[in-house]
Every structure is written in structure tokens, then in C-alpha cells.
Design a protein around this motif. Structure first.
Motif, PDB file in Angstrom:
ATOM      1  N   VAL A   1       1.569 -44.860  20.127  1.00 58.61           N
ATOM      2  CA  VAL A   1       2.578 -44.474  19.055  1.00 58.61           C
ATOM      3  C   VAL A   1       3.907 -43.862  19.868  1.00 58.61           C
ATOM      4  CG1 VAL A   1       2.995 -42.888  17.099  1.00 58.61           C
ATOM      5  CG2 VAL A   1       1.015 -44.099  17.329  1.00 58.61           C
ATOM      6  N   GLY A   2       3.801 -43.235  20.854  1.00 63.66           N
ATOM      7  CA  GLY A   2       4.949 -42.493  21.272  1.00 63.66           C
ATOM      8  C   GLY A   2       5.477 -42.816  22.426  1.00 63.66           C
ATOM      9  N   TYR A   3       4.973 -43.798  23.417  1.00 63.01           N
ATOM     10  CA  TYR A   3       5.340 -43.881  24.549  1.00 63.01           C
ATOM     11  C   TYR A   3       5.372 -45.309  25.328  1.00 63.01           C
ATOM     12  CZ  TYR A   3       4.860 -38.827  24.760  1.00 63.01           C
ATOM     13  OH  TYR A   3       5.024 -37.420  24.509  1.00 63.01           O
ATOM     14  N   GLY A   4       4.317 -46.013  24.772  1.00 64.00           N
ATOM     15  CA  GLY A   4       4.401 -47.406  25.157  1.00 64.00           C
ATOM     16  C   GLY A   4       4.217 -47.266  26.640  1.00 64.00           C
ATOM     17  N   ALA A   5       4.528 -48.510  27.589  1.00 63.45           N
ATOM     18  CA  ALA A   5       4.609 -48.419  28.957  1.00 63.45           C
ATOM     19  C   ALA A   5       5.059 -47.138  29.594  1.00 63.45           C
ATOM     20  CB  ALA A   5       5.336 -49.651  29.260  1.00 63.45           C
ATOM     21  N   GLY A   6       5.702 -46.244  28.805  1.00 66.83           N
ATOM     22  CA  GLY A   6       6.330 -45.114  29.578  1.00 66.83           C
ATOM     23  C   GLY A   6       5.303 -43.799  29.691  1.00 66.83           C
ATOM     24  N   GLY A   7       3.969 -44.154  28.961  1.00 71.97           N
ATOM     25  CA  GLY A   7       3.083 -42.989  29.257  1.00 71.97           C
ATOM     26  C   GLY A   7       1.739 -43.651  29.443  1.00 71.97           C
ATOM     27  N   GLN A   8       0.782 -42.759  29.975  1.00 74.35           N
ATOM     28  CA  GLN A   8      -0.664 -42.937  30.377  1.00 74.35           C
ATOM     29  C   GLN A   8      -1.379 -41.824  29.797  1.00 74.35           C
ATOM     30  OE1 GLN A   8      -0.285 -43.345  34.626  1.00 74.35           O
ATOM     31  NE2 GLN A   8       0.884 -45.362  34.518  1.00 74.35           N
ATOM     32  N   VAL A   9      -2.708 -42.229  29.617  1.00 72.35           N
ATOM     33  CA  VAL A   9      -3.520 -41.036  29.140  1.00 72.35           C
ATOM     34  C   VAL A   9      -3.991 -40.160  30.438  1.00 72.35           C
ATOM     35  CG1 VAL A   9      -5.899 -40.502  28.488  1.00 72.35           C
ATOM     36  CG2 VAL A   9      -4.632 -42.082  27.219  1.00 72.35           C
ATOM     37  N   THR A  10      -4.006 -39.031  30.211  1.00 70.36           N
ATOM     38  CA  THR A  10      -4.428 -38.117  31.309  1.00 70.36           C
ATOM     39  C   THR A  10      -5.243 -36.880  30.764  1.00 70.36           C
ATOM     40  OG1 THR A  10      -3.613 -36.999  33.223  1.00 70.36           O
ATOM     41  CG2 THR A  10      -2.268 -36.463  31.447  1.00 70.36           C
TER      42      THR A  10
ATOM     43  N   GLY B   1     -14.651 -12.451  11.218  1.00 67.52           N
ATOM     44  CA  GLY B   1     -13.744 -11.989  10.387  1.00 67.52           C
ATOM     45  C   GLY B   1     -12.265 -12.693  10.750  1.00 67.52           C
ATOM     46  N   ASN B   2     -12.348 -13.596  11.692  1.00 67.36           N
ATOM     47  CA  ASN B   2     -11.332 -14.173  12.105  1.00 67.36           C
ATOM     48  C   ASN B   2     -11.226 -15.688  11.428  1.00 67.36           C
ATOM     49  OD1 ASN B   2      -9.792 -12.886  14.051  1.00 67.36           O
ATOM     50  ND2 ASN B   2     -11.550 -12.995  15.212  1.00 67.36           N
ATOM     51  N   ARG B   3     -10.190 -16.153  10.822  1.00 70.71           N
ATOM     52  CA  ARG B   3      -9.892 -17.621  10.477  1.00 70.71           C
ATOM     53  C   ARG B   3      -9.159 -18.447  11.484  1.00 70.71           C
ATOM     54  NH1 ARG B   3      -9.278 -19.397   4.967  1.00 70.71           N
ATOM     55  NH2 ARG B   3      -7.605 -20.979   4.850  1.00 70.71           N
ATOM     56  N   LEU B   4     -10.008 -19.456  11.575  1.00 69.09           N
ATOM     57  CA  LEU B   4      -9.321 -20.537  12.651  1.00 69.09           C
ATOM     58  C   LEU B   4      -8.097 -21.376  11.939  1.00 69.09           C
ATOM     59  CD1 LEU B   4      -9.748 -21.722  15.450  1.00 69.09           C
ATOM     60  CD2 LEU B   4     -11.554 -23.042  14.655  1.00 69.09           C
ATOM     61  N   SER B   5      -6.940 -20.268  12.219  1.00 64.35           N
ATOM     62  CA  SER B   5      -5.674 -20.915  11.655  1.00 64.35           C
ATOM     63  C   SER B   5      -4.824 -20.571  12.735  1.00 64.35           C
ATOM     64  CB  SER B   5      -5.269 -20.021  10.473  1.00 64.35           C
ATOM     65  OG  SER B   5      -4.017 -20.278  10.047  1.00 64.35           O
ATOM     66  N   ILE B   6      -4.048 -21.757  13.062  1.00 66.43           N
ATOM     67  CA  ILE B   6      -2.962 -21.629  14.097  1.00 66.43           C
ATOM     68  C   ILE B   6      -1.577 -22.285  13.996  1.00 66.43           C
ATOM     69  CG2 ILE B   6      -4.823 -21.858  15.870  1.00 66.43           C
ATOM     70  CD1 ILE B   6      -4.314 -24.761  16.043  1.00 66.43           C
ATOM     71  N   LEU B   7      -0.610 -21.513  14.713  1.00 68.93           N
ATOM     72  CA  LEU B   7       0.754 -21.973  14.388  1.00 68.93           C
ATOM     73  C   LEU B   7       0.736 -22.719  15.880  1.00 68.93           C
ATOM     74  CD1 LEU B   7       3.538 -22.051  13.704  1.00 68.93           C
ATOM     75  CD2 LEU B   7       3.924 -19.774  14.461  1.00 68.93           C
ATOM     76  N   TYR B   8       1.247 -24.037  15.432  1.00 67.79           N
ATOM     77  CA  TYR B   8       1.395 -25.143  16.379  1.00 67.79           C
ATOM     78  C   TYR B   8       3.013 -25.384  16.510  1.00 67.79           C
ATOM     79  CZ  TYR B   8       0.979 -29.956  18.409  1.00 67.79           C
ATOM     80  OH  TYR B   8       0.992 -31.220  19.001  1.00 67.79           O
ATOM     81  N   GLN B   9       3.695 -25.231  17.732  1.00 61.31           N
ATOM     82  CA  GLN B   9       5.106 -25.253  17.912  1.00 61.31           C
ATOM     83  C   GLN B   9       5.551 -26.026  19.156  1.00 61.31           C
ATOM     84  OE1 GLN B   9       6.807 -21.400  18.553  1.00 61.31           O
ATOM     85  NE2 GLN B   9       6.558 -21.451  20.929  1.00 61.31           N
ATOM     86  N   THR B  10       6.671 -26.630  18.996  1.00 60.10           N
ATOM     87  CA  THR B  10       7.248 -27.605  19.885  1.00 60.10           C
ATOM     88  C   THR B  10       8.454 -27.728  19.708  1.00 60.10           C
ATOM     89  OG1 THR B  10       6.917 -29.863  21.172  1.00 60.10           O
ATOM     90  CG2 THR B  10       6.682 -30.031  18.784  1.00 60.10           C
ATOM     91  N   SER B  11       9.312 -28.405  20.430  1.00 59.41           N
ATOM     92  CA  SER B  11      10.623 -28.669  20.290  1.00 59.41           C
ATOM     93  C   SER B  11      10.750 -29.915  19.503  1.00 59.41           C
ATOM     94  CB  SER B  11      11.308 -29.260  21.592  1.00 59.41           C
ATOM     95  OG  SER B  11      10.824 -30.414  22.181  1.00 59.41           O
ATOM     96  N   THR B  12      12.254 -30.015  18.738  1.00 60.78           N
ATOM     97  CA  THR B  12      12.658 -30.972  17.643  1.00 60.78           C
ATOM     98  C   THR B  12      12.646 -32.358  18.299  1.00 60.78           C
ATOM     99  OG1 THR B  12      13.535 -29.415  16.439  1.00 60.78           O
ATOM    100  CG2 THR B  12      13.815 -31.640  15.586  1.00 60.78           C
ATOM    101  N   ASN B  13      11.923 -33.411  17.988  1.00 63.95           N
ATOM    102  CA  ASN B  13      11.973 -34.596  18.693  1.00 63.95           C
ATOM    103  C   ASN B  13      10.955 -35.535  17.845  1.00 63.95           C
ATOM    104  OD1 ASN B  13      10.398 -36.506  20.419  1.00 63.95           O
ATOM    105  ND2 ASN B  13      11.878 -36.061  21.921  1.00 63.95           N
ATOM    106  N   ALA B  14      11.209 -36.634  17.372  1.00 66.70           N
ATOM    107  CA  ALA B  14      10.472 -37.538  16.543  1.00 66.70           C
ATOM    108  C   ALA B  14       9.303 -38.058  17.136  1.00 66.70           C
ATOM    109  CB  ALA B  14      11.245 -38.720  16.461  1.00 66.70           C
ATOM    110  N   VAL B  15       9.279 -38.153  18.482  1.00 65.83           N
ATOM    111  CA  VAL B  15       8.053 -38.418  19.029  1.00 65.83           C
ATOM    112  C   VAL B  15       7.032 -37.141  18.759  1.00 65.83           C
ATOM    113  CG1 VAL B  15       6.596 -38.998  21.207  1.00 65.83           C
ATOM    114  CG2 VAL B  15       8.639 -40.222  20.478  1.00 65.83           C
TER     115      VAL B  15
ATOM    116  N   GLN C   1      12.661 -39.977  24.755  1.00 64.29           N
ATOM    117  CA  GLN C   1      11.281 -39.976  24.399  1.00 64.29           C
ATOM    118  C   GLN C   1      11.187 -40.264  22.701  1.00 64.29           C
ATOM    119  OE1 GLN C   1       9.662 -35.800  24.069  1.00 64.29           O
ATOM    120  NE2 GLN C   1       7.546 -36.501  23.994  1.00 64.29           N
ATOM    121  N   ILE C   2      11.321 -41.562  22.448  1.00 65.66           N
ATOM    122  CA  ILE C   2      11.413 -42.306  21.152  1.00 65.66           C
ATOM    123  C   ILE C   2      10.268 -43.445  21.118  1.00 65.66           C
ATOM    124  CG2 ILE C   2      13.811 -41.449  20.913  1.00 65.66           C
ATOM    125  CD1 ILE C   2      14.601 -44.328  21.537  1.00 65.66           C
TER     126      ILE C   2
END
Length: 571
Positions: A338-347, A394-408, A264-265
Motif C-alpha cells: 500500500v505504501g512503498y511498492g518497490a521502495g520497501g521490503q518487509v523486515t 485494573g489497566n485497560r489496553l488503550s494506547i495513543l499511537y502517534q507519528t508525523s503527518t504523512n499520507a502513507v 513517502q507516497i
């Protein structure tokens, strides 16, 4: 509809073929020395029942096998079984409530003891023990009983007619494990059996010599493997760690490794590496989807042991309007470019394939709609504070967004954060080493199963071509929790009685058209809950040395599905 034709309708897109033959290469077992494989997300266990991570399932597949598996075309082929049961050959009952598998003659465990039907039955009991926290429990949905007809024959009885009975003990995620080795590992003891989980005795072409979690595995050829002259390699070095770009270079530029997984590069960078002439990039499309899960529970550390459990709903992400706006703000075409080229399609679906099951009801997501997203949030009552961040009750729309370490993935995070910031959403990014994130360690706070963040992003798929077991992943009972030792496939904690009822209906519905209609309903319920935001239909992209032959990459099962047929050439 007659039951016999009903089963054929359910499997209309499923080819059943005899065991694939070798590619014509012959010789002594182990003749080609060492095979070097790199999975830059290092496996943390070799027991696929204790992890939903692909790296664990695939590394274990060198050792553990199922009754049948899916090849690179999606065809079902026998593995430990001598043939695929059907109504025509008497293996499936006319009422579709039983399937009978017969093991091949003379199949041995790597320790030299015979494989029996009792091992298959034990594997079912192991995964379905209510205290085991088995990550693959959905493969056994509807199984009422398993019984040994004789030492080589196991009969599976379902609690209702099962139009697609090829789930239990089929595919890399549902293998047969040795009853003798795991006898003391049932229930809550399952994760405590380190020796068995790190060194399972198997029937596959290789056996485990040494396993260092999150680092390296050393395999050697299984001298009791049932096919003469296989595997061609005497040993396998299975290295984990690093990153996708370094893994690609190790095959395509330096030649240090023979096979690199999940590349995934940047697609242009990958093409430049391949142009060096040392290796070949291979791609297989199946059902893999890069997606964002939207946590329906509260990950606040202040909740202690109840953090991330259904006892505490998320303070604002249970409102589908937020997930809808987050989805509308994403430019999926740019993510692919940016991340997939021919290896990806919108879904816009979590289930993009096979085509018969792919819904078109959610296709609006293919076009970014920033103004529409802002309106959705405004209509839901979110207003900007003095710093521009949206607030409500009283809620602030603030989120923590996590994923694995990977340049893409980090590139995707940066783009998505920018789009969400434009909506007035505050976003904190976090990335976690893939070996930890996908590891399944119940003591770690950083696994994707625990999901101690607001949203998380990764890819998942399923083995085979029928999505029944996959769609069952989002049952309420599949939610990870302390009681299941944080195992389970329903990561975002989606729960709907209506959804569960539809899963039950699918399990007893025959005919490909009727099944497809239910599958689309299930997919659409998930998509319109906005607890999952699909991004990219990903092809599995890997690379192998030009001297490595026999590779037939698949996204329908483990990429290692035919490693017994790999061999070295002089090219």
C-alpha cells in the motif's frame, strides 16, 4: 588474531577510496543560478548535534562537514581530511587505540579563518559535555582523548582497542563545528545559542544567509570553498513544509523545485507523476527502517515534569507479551504494497543491512498471525471487558499511537489500528507536523524525543556501514530526559545492563564475523524485548529535475553528500 588483520576484518565490507572527482563539468562558481530544494519536513535547527532528525542533519550538511563521509556506494571518502587513516599508512596505531587525522591544506571556514585541529577537538568536547544533551553522543563512544599534534593534525585516543575507528567526526551526524563560534555554547547553554545553531559557520559548499525555523533556509555559495568552480549554484532555496505528495508534484509535474526528499507516497501516484517527463525518481537502500517504538515509560500528563521519564515505568507496555502480540497482528506485506511498492521490503529487524549483520532470528514476523497474537495476550492474563477492550489488573489496553503527518503513515496507522482493534486493543491515533515532531525543541511536548504517547512510528537509519555507533543508541545512558534537554537516541527508553555490556564488547571486538555475531545479538535483544516493532526496510525515495545533474543519492550518509558536484544541464 594479529591486530593489523583485525582492523581489516572489521572493515571487510567498507571500501576506502580517494576523493571522488567531479563529473567533468567546469566553469565559474555560481554559474547555474539558484537551486530549489524541498524537504517537506522543515528543519528546526542547523545544528545536527541538537537534533536526531534527518531533515536537520541533511540541511546542515550543506554547510558543516566531517573529516570523512560515506558516498553512494557506502565507501568511506575523505572530506576535511586529506586521506583516510589506516594501519598501512600509519594513521592507525598497531594496537588500534589511536587514529590520527590530518586536515587538508588551506581549508577555510566560510568567514575566511583557517580550520585547525582545535576545531575538531572542540567538536568532541561540545558533544560529550555531560550537560549538553547531544543527540549524536554515541559517535564518540570510547574516545578517551583528542589532542592537537599540530595545527592540522588531530590524534584521537580510545580507551580500548577500536577495531572500527571511523565514527568520531565521521559522517553527516558528527561534523566539525567552529570552536570560535560555539565557544560560549557548551553544556546546558547549547540550545540557547540561537545565532550559532541557526547560522553555523561551516566549510561546506554553501553558507547560511537566512534561516527561518520550520519554514525556509536561504544559502549562498561559500566563496572560501576549497574546490575551484564549485558549487555550480550561486544560491540554494531550501523550503520546508507541506506534504510528500505536494513535494513530489513540485518537481515531477510543475517543475517549481529541482529536488524533493523523502517521497513517502503511494508508489502508483509517484509513477504517474514521473511519467510527466519533467523529473526522475531515485531510490537508495541502506539501513532505513520504518518502525514502531513502544514506550517503556509512563506518558501520563498527571506526572508533570516526570512524565515520560524512567522514574515512572509504563503501567503495562513493559510487558513484552503486549509488544509481541501487537507485532504478530501486523500484515507487513500489505503495508509495503500500500505504501512503498518497490521502495520497501518487509523486515523483522531494526538493523536490516548490510547483509552480514542482518539477523534471521525474528523472521516469524513476516507472516501475520492474528490468532497467535490473541493467544499471547490471553496467556498473559488479558481478558475482554464488556466493551470488548482487554483489561488486566485494573489497566485497560488503550494506547495513543502517534507519528508525523504523512499520507502513507496515516494509511499505515489506519490499517494497524484495525488489526489491533481486532485483538481487543483500543487505539487513538494522533499525527503531528513533521517539522515539529522531528524538531527537537526541548520546550515542545510534541517531539519524538519526548514521546508523550504510548507508541510512535517513524523511520531512522545511520551513516556508514558499521553499526557500532547505531546499536549504541539503545544504551541506558541514551534515554532522553529533562536532564539531557530531551536529547538522546533511545526513544522507547529501553534499558538493559546486558545490552550495554554487549555494546562495550562490540567496541573492542575485531573481525567481521565476530562483530556480526554481537551485532545480531544486540538486534535480537531489542526485537525480543518488543520495545521496537520493525515494519518496513525503506529505500530512500527522492526526485530531481531532469535538468539537474550530478545527483548520486545515498542512504549511507546525507542525501546532500555531494551537492558540491550538482549542476544544471540543458536537458
Amino acid at each position: 588474531m594479529k591486530l593489523k588483520t583485525a582492523l581489516m576484518g572489521a572493515a571487510a565490507s567498507l571500501a576506502v577510496v580517494p576523493m571522488a572527482m567531479a563529473d567533468g563539468h567546469e566553469g565559474e562558481r555560481g554559474r547555474d543560478g539558484q537551486l530549489n530544494i524541498i524537504y517537506w519536513q522543515a528543519p528546526s535547527t542547523l545544528n545536527p548535534y541538537l537534533s536526531g532528525g534527518t531533515k536537520e542533519v541533511e540541511s546542515a550538511s550543506l554547510v558543516l562537514e566531517s573529516l570523512a563521509r560515506f558516498d553512494n556506494t557506502g565507501a568511506l571518502i575523505p572530506s576535511l581530511a586529506e586521506s583516510i587513516p589506516t594501519i598501512e599508512n600509519g594513521g592507525i596505531s598497531e594496537d588500534l587505540k589511536t587514529i590520527t587525522w590530518k586536515l587538508k591544506d588551506g581549508v577555510m571556514w566560510s568567514d575566511g579563518t583557517p580550520v585547525t585541529s582545535e576545531d575538531a577537538i572542540f567538536s568532541w568536547k561540545y558533544c560529550t559535555d555531560e550537560n549538553s544533551g547531544c543527540a549524536q553522543a554515541s559517535y564518540f563512544d570510547g574516545v578517551e582523548n583528542m589532542e592537537a599534534v599540530d595545527a592540522q593534525t588531530v590524534k584521537i585516543t580510545f580507551n580500548a582497542p577500536k577495531p572500527f575507528p571511523y565514527t568520531a567526526l565521521v559522517g553527516a551526524e558528527s561534523p566539525v563545528i567552529q570552536a570560535a563560534q560555539f565557544a560560549e555554547c557548551l553544556g546546558a547553554r547549547a540550545p540557547e545559542c540561537t545565532d550559532a545553531n541557526f547560522g553555523p559557520i561551516g566549510t561546506g559548499p554553501f553558507k547560511v544567509d537566512e534561516f527561518k525555523p520550520n519554514d525556509v533556509i536561504q544559502f549562498s555559495a561559500n566563496e572560501n570553498y576549497r574546490e575551484a568552480g564549485k558549487p555550480a549554484f550561486a544560491t540554494v532555496l531550501f523550503k520546508g513544509g507541506g506534504d510528500a505528495a505536494a513535494a513530489a508534484r513540485s518537481v515531477l509535474e510543475t517543475g517549481e523545485f529541482d529536488y524533493a526528499w523523502n517521497l513517502q507516497i503511494d508508489p502508483n501516484l509517484l509513477a504517474n507523476m514521473e511519467s510527466q517527463g519533467k523529473g526522475t525518481v531515485v531510490t537508495a537502500f541502506g539501513t532505513s527502517v520504518e518502525r514502531i517504538h513502544v514506550n517503556q515509560t509512563n506518558p501520563d500528563p498527571a506526572l508533570g515534569d516526570e512524565r515520560g521519564t524512567v522514574a515512572h515505568p509504563h503501567p503495562f507496555l513493559t510487558d513484552p507479551a503486549i509488544g509481541k502480540a501487537l507485532s504478530m497482528a501486523i500484515d507487513r506485506e500489505l503495508l509495503v504494497e500500500v505504501g512503498y511498492g518497490a521502495g520497501g521490503q518487509v523486515t523483522c529487524n531494526v538493523l536490516p543491512a548490510p547483509e552480514v549483520y542482518a539477523s534471521t532470528a525474528n523472521d516469524a514476523c513476516k507472516t501475520q498471525d492474528m490468532e497467535g497474537a490473541k493467544k499471547v495476550l490471553a496467556d498473559a492474563g488479558w481478558t475482554a471487558g464488556g466493551d470488548g477492550i482487554l483489561t488486566k489488573d485494573g489497566n485497560r489496553l488503550s494506547i495513543l499511537y502517534q507519528t508525523s503527518t504523512n499520507a502513507v503513515r496515516q494509511d499505515a496507522q489506519a490499517l494497524i489500528k484495525q488489526w489491533w482493534n481486532e485483538l481487543g486493543v483500543e487505539v487513538e491515533l494522533r499525527n503531528i507536523d513533521g517539522s515539529v515532531f522531528f524538531g527537537g525543541d526541548p520546550s515542545s511536548p510534541d517531539t519524538f524525543q519526548k514521546f508523550f504517547a504510548d507508541v510512535e512510528m517513524y523511520t531512522n537509519n545511520f551513516a556508514g556501514v558499521d553499526p557500532e555507533a547505531y546499536m549504541a543508541n539503545w544504551r541506558c545512558s541514551e534515554i532522553p530526559s529533562p536532564e539531557t534537554q530531551w536529547q538522546g537516541a533511545n526513544m522507547q527508553r529501553f534499558c538493559s545492563e546486558e545490552y550495554d555490556a554487549l555494546v562495550d564488547k562490540l567496541a573492542t571486538t575485531a573481525g567481521i564475523d565476530a562483530r556480526a555475531a554481537i551485532v545480531k545479538q544486540l538486534n535480537d535483544m531489542l526485537m525480543q524485548s518488543y520495545s521496537i516493532i520493525p515494519l518496513v526496510h525503506r529505500g530512500g525515495v527522492s526526485a530531481h529535475a531532469n535538468t539537474l545533474a550530478g545527483v548520486k543519492i545515498t542512504d549511507w550518509d546525507s542525501e546532500m553528500w555531494n551537492i558540491a558536484d550538482w549542476y544544471r544541464t540543458g536537458n
